[in-house]
Write a protein that holds these residues in place. Structure first.
Motif, PDB file in Angstrom:
ATOM      1  N   ASP A 252       5.106   7.474  -8.511  1.00 50.96           N
ATOM      2  CA  ASP A 252       3.800   8.102  -8.660  1.00 50.96           C
ATOM      3  C   ASP A 252       2.959   8.081  -7.386  1.00 50.96           C
ATOM      4  OD1 ASP A 252       3.885   5.379  -8.929  1.00 50.96           O
ATOM      5  OD2 ASP A 252       2.281   5.253 -10.405  1.00 50.96           O
ATOM      6  N   LEU A 253       3.494   7.539  -6.318  1.00 46.33           N
ATOM      7  CA  LEU A 253       2.706   7.421  -5.084  1.00 46.33           C
ATOM      8  C   LEU A 253       3.177   8.436  -4.046  1.00 46.33           C
ATOM      9  CD1 LEU A 253       2.433   3.551  -4.618  1.00 46.33           C
ATOM     10  CD2 LEU A 253       0.708   5.130  -5.514  1.00 46.33           C
ATOM     11  N   PRO A 254       2.292   9.352  -3.622  1.00 51.69           N
ATOM     12  CA  PRO A 254       2.704  10.355  -2.634  1.00 51.69           C
ATOM     13  C   PRO A 254       2.638   9.824  -1.203  1.00 51.69           C
ATOM     14  CG  PRO A 254       0.447  10.748  -3.281  1.00 51.69           C
ATOM     15  CD  PRO A 254       0.914   9.559  -4.087  1.00 51.69           C
ATOM     16  N   GLY A 255       3.357  10.506  -0.313  1.00 55.99           N
ATOM     17  CA  GLY A 255       3.252  10.261   1.125  1.00 55.99           C
ATOM     18  C   GLY A 255       3.515   8.827   1.518  1.00 55.99           C
ATOM     19  N   ILE A 256       2.704   8.320   2.433  1.00 52.52           N
ATOM     20  CA  ILE A 256       2.933   6.996   3.011  1.00 52.52           C
ATOM     21  C   ILE A 256       2.664   5.892   2.000  1.00 52.52           C
ATOM     22  CG2 ILE A 256       0.595   6.515   3.876  1.00 52.52           C
ATOM     23  CD1 ILE A 256       2.017   5.720   6.583  1.00 52.52           C
ATOM     24  N   ARG A 257       1.997   6.220   0.875  1.00 54.85           N
ATOM     25  CA  ARG A 257       1.650   5.150  -0.059  1.00 54.85           C
ATOM     26  C   ARG A 257       2.874   4.583  -0.780  1.00 54.85           C
ATOM     27  NH1 ARG A 257      -2.967   6.918  -3.707  1.00 54.85           N
ATOM     28  NH2 ARG A 257      -2.371   9.065  -3.247  1.00 54.85           N
ATOM     29  N   GLY A 258       3.919   5.401  -0.961  1.00 57.11           N
ATOM     30  CA  GLY A 258       5.155   4.890  -1.563  1.00 57.11           C
ATOM     31  C   GLY A 258       5.792   3.803  -0.701  1.00 57.11           C
ATOM     32  N   PRO A 259       6.119   4.099   0.570  1.00 56.06           N
ATOM     33  CA  PRO A 259       6.668   3.062   1.446  1.00 56.06           C
ATOM     34  C   PRO A 259       5.735   1.864   1.616  1.00 56.06           C
ATOM     35  CG  PRO A 259       6.946   5.229   2.433  1.00 56.06           C
ATOM     36  CD  PRO A 259       6.156   5.425   1.187  1.00 56.06           C
ATOM     37  N   MET A 260       4.423   2.086   1.582  1.00 53.15           N
ATOM     38  CA  MET A 260       3.500   0.953   1.741  1.00 53.15           C
ATOM     39  C   MET A 260       3.541   0.033   0.525  1.00 53.15           C
ATOM     40  SD  MET A 260       0.200   2.288   3.877  1.00 53.15           S
ATOM     41  CE  MET A 260       0.355   2.345   5.683  1.00 53.15           C
ATOM     42  N   ALA A 261       3.739   0.612  -0.671  1.00 56.89           N
ATOM     43  CA  ALA A 261       3.891  -0.228  -1.854  1.00 56.89           C
ATOM     44  C   ALA A 261       5.248  -0.940  -1.822  1.00 56.89           C
ATOM     45  CB  ALA A 261       3.772   0.624  -3.122  1.00 56.89           C
ATOM     46  N   PHE A 262       6.258  -0.273  -1.297  1.00 60.20           N
ATOM     47  CA  PHE A 262       7.601  -0.859  -1.184  1.00 60.20           C
ATOM     48  C   PHE A 262       7.596  -2.039  -0.219  1.00 60.20           C
ATOM     49  CE2 PHE A 262      11.746  -1.165   0.865  1.00 60.20           C
ATOM     50  CZ  PHE A 262      12.637  -1.080  -0.195  1.00 60.20           C
ATOM     51  N   SER A 263       6.801  -1.929   0.840  1.00 63.43           N
ATOM     52  CA  SER A 263       6.827  -2.925   1.921  1.00 63.43           C
ATOM     53  C   SER A 263       5.405  -3.309   2.341  1.00 63.43           C
ATOM     54  CB  SER A 263       7.608  -2.354   3.111  1.00 63.43           C
ATOM     55  OG  SER A 263       7.623  -3.272   4.192  1.00 63.43           O
ATOM     56  N   PRO A 264       4.726  -4.097   1.490  1.00 66.19           N
ATOM     57  CA  PRO A 264       3.332  -4.452   1.805  1.00 66.19           C
ATOM     58  C   PRO A 264       3.190  -5.263   3.091  1.00 66.19           C
ATOM     59  CG  PRO A 264       4.115  -5.583  -0.189  1.00 66.19           C
ATOM     60  CD  PRO A 264       5.162  -4.599   0.186  1.00 66.19           C
ATOM     61  N   GLU A 265       4.228  -5.987   3.481  1.00 66.83           N
ATOM     62  CA  GLU A 265       4.107  -6.830   4.685  1.00 66.83           C
ATOM     63  C   GLU A 265       4.058  -5.979   5.951  1.00 66.83           C
ATOM     64  OE1 GLU A 265       6.448  -6.810   2.483  1.00 66.83           O
ATOM     65  OE2 GLU A 265       8.425  -6.574   3.414  1.00 66.83           O
ATOM     66  N   THR A 266       4.692  -4.814   5.947  1.00 64.87           N
ATOM     67  CA  THR A 266       4.541  -3.918   7.101  1.00 64.87           C
ATOM     68  C   THR A 266       3.323  -2.996   6.925  1.00 64.87           C
ATOM     69  OG1 THR A 266       6.309  -2.564   6.099  1.00 64.87           O
ATOM     70  CG2 THR A 266       6.898  -3.914   8.005  1.00 64.87           C
ATOM     71  N   ALA A 267       2.943  -2.734   5.666  1.00 59.01           N
ATOM     72  CA  ALA A 267       1.756  -1.896   5.435  1.00 59.01           C
ATOM     73  C   ALA A 267       0.515  -2.520   6.067  1.00 59.01           C
ATOM     74  CB  ALA A 267       1.533  -1.699   3.933  1.00 59.01           C
ATOM     75  N   LYS A 268       0.466  -3.848   6.073  1.00 58.83           N
ATOM     76  CA  LYS A 268      -0.738  -4.533   6.576  1.00 58.83           C
ATOM     77  C   LYS A 268      -1.034  -4.180   8.044  1.00 58.83           C
ATOM     78  CE  LYS A 268      -2.756  -9.176   6.824  1.00 58.83           C
ATOM     79  NZ  LYS A 268      -2.715  -9.357   8.281  1.00 58.83           N
ATOM     80  N   PRO A 269      -0.115  -4.425   8.973  1.00 57.10           N
ATOM     81  CA  PRO A 269      -0.438  -4.026  10.357  1.00 57.10           C
ATOM     82  C   PRO A 269      -0.541  -2.518  10.545  1.00 57.10           C
ATOM     83  CG  PRO A 269       1.809  -4.895  10.222  1.00 57.10           C
ATOM     84  CD  PRO A 269       1.153  -5.178   8.912  1.00 57.10           C
TER      85      PRO A 269
END
Lengths: 183, 183
Positions: free
Chosen positions: B9-26
């Motif tokens: 349900d998450l479009p664009g960059i939000r899907g990978p950011m939910a998959f990998s919150p530790e890289t989403a942070k920086p």
């Protein structure tokens, strides 16, 4: 000479990082997690190799040499071996899975849309996990940023490749967060 | 379908950011500093415009639409105006300095070594500071990463461009750090 007024004694990415410490912080945190975090089934050497390969495709002298030296340090192989991987990894002794991941990284370097379902399937058939594919894509994408940051500002880089080999053990020990830009 | 198993349900960059919150942070911290930090003589709208332009050159539908909508929100102009800038910014009503910076950003998109001393001199002659040039290069480089992250994993994006326009005020208010990926 660099395009903007950077500290003259700092090569490569370290000049812009000293110029802009507030952006250096997340840039270094990203490198630390992607390339060094222990919660990863790709070794540090394999991840540095992906970054090295993308940096060579982007023709970034500084990045391909420092990260190539780090890959050689971790994987315990010499620079001619790293160079051979950059030129034609498919004919080297790397694992089939890592070759499939390097293929994905090479497509990411050209552009995100260049990655094909066939490349992904090849990697999965050879045992690559979703996290390994994710990390490969993000490492390749991140080096497309680091390389452009280094060369887009026309930073200087030592031309003696041994310089990078000699620095690699210290960089491997200190990591990307708590290091002195001037050492 | 995305290349790896991302939240559907998450479009664009939000899907990978939910998959990998530790890289989403920086990744989010970098966007926050580059695009929103108040200690900057480029406006938020101008910085979003640089990211939009690079995303259009990289043919990233999601990024060029969400950041284009943000640029339009900040600069109080409509999407056809943003589109005209993407197609040929030199003929638009943008300031000469911003045009010079967009020219640099366009070269960074091709590769760091494509930036010429003449492009830098043009920007400086029009009043661009070293920090503005630095930030332009790093914004352009960073979008070369974000775009590849989004498309290299084959994320999906809403095709109705009005979706992005309607989200822009909320994204502008919340910024890139403390937002809910699912809203």
């Amino acid at each position: 000479m660099a395009h903007i007024n950077l500290p003259a004694d700092l090569p490569g990415i370290r000049g812009p990082m000293a110029f802009s410490p507030e952006t250096a912080k997340p840039l270094n945190e990203l490198a630390e997690i992607l390339l060094r975090d222990d919660n990863n089934t790709l070794s540090r050497g394999e991840r540095e190799l992906i970054g090295t390969y993308v940096s060579s495709l982007n023709d970034c002298f500084f990045c391909q040499n420092i990260h190539g030296a780090l890959a050689g340090h971790y994987l315990q192989c010499d620079i001619p071996t790293i160079d051979a991987i950059k030129v034609d990894y498919e004919t080297t002794a790397l694992s089939p899975k890592l070759k499939a991941l390097l293929s994905i990284a090479g497509s990411v370097q050209k552009g995100g849309r260049q990655v094909t379902p066939e490349q992904i399937q090849r990697a999965k058939d050879l045992g690559a996990t979703d996290k390994e594919i994710h990390d490969t894509v993000l490492i390749a994408a991140a080096f497309c940023m680091y390389n452009r940051y280094v060369d887009g500002l026309a930073t200087w880089a030592p031309q003696d490749r041994q310089y990078y080999v000699e620095r690699a053990p210290r960089r491997a020990e200190e990591g990307y967060i708590d290091f002195d830009l001037y050492k």
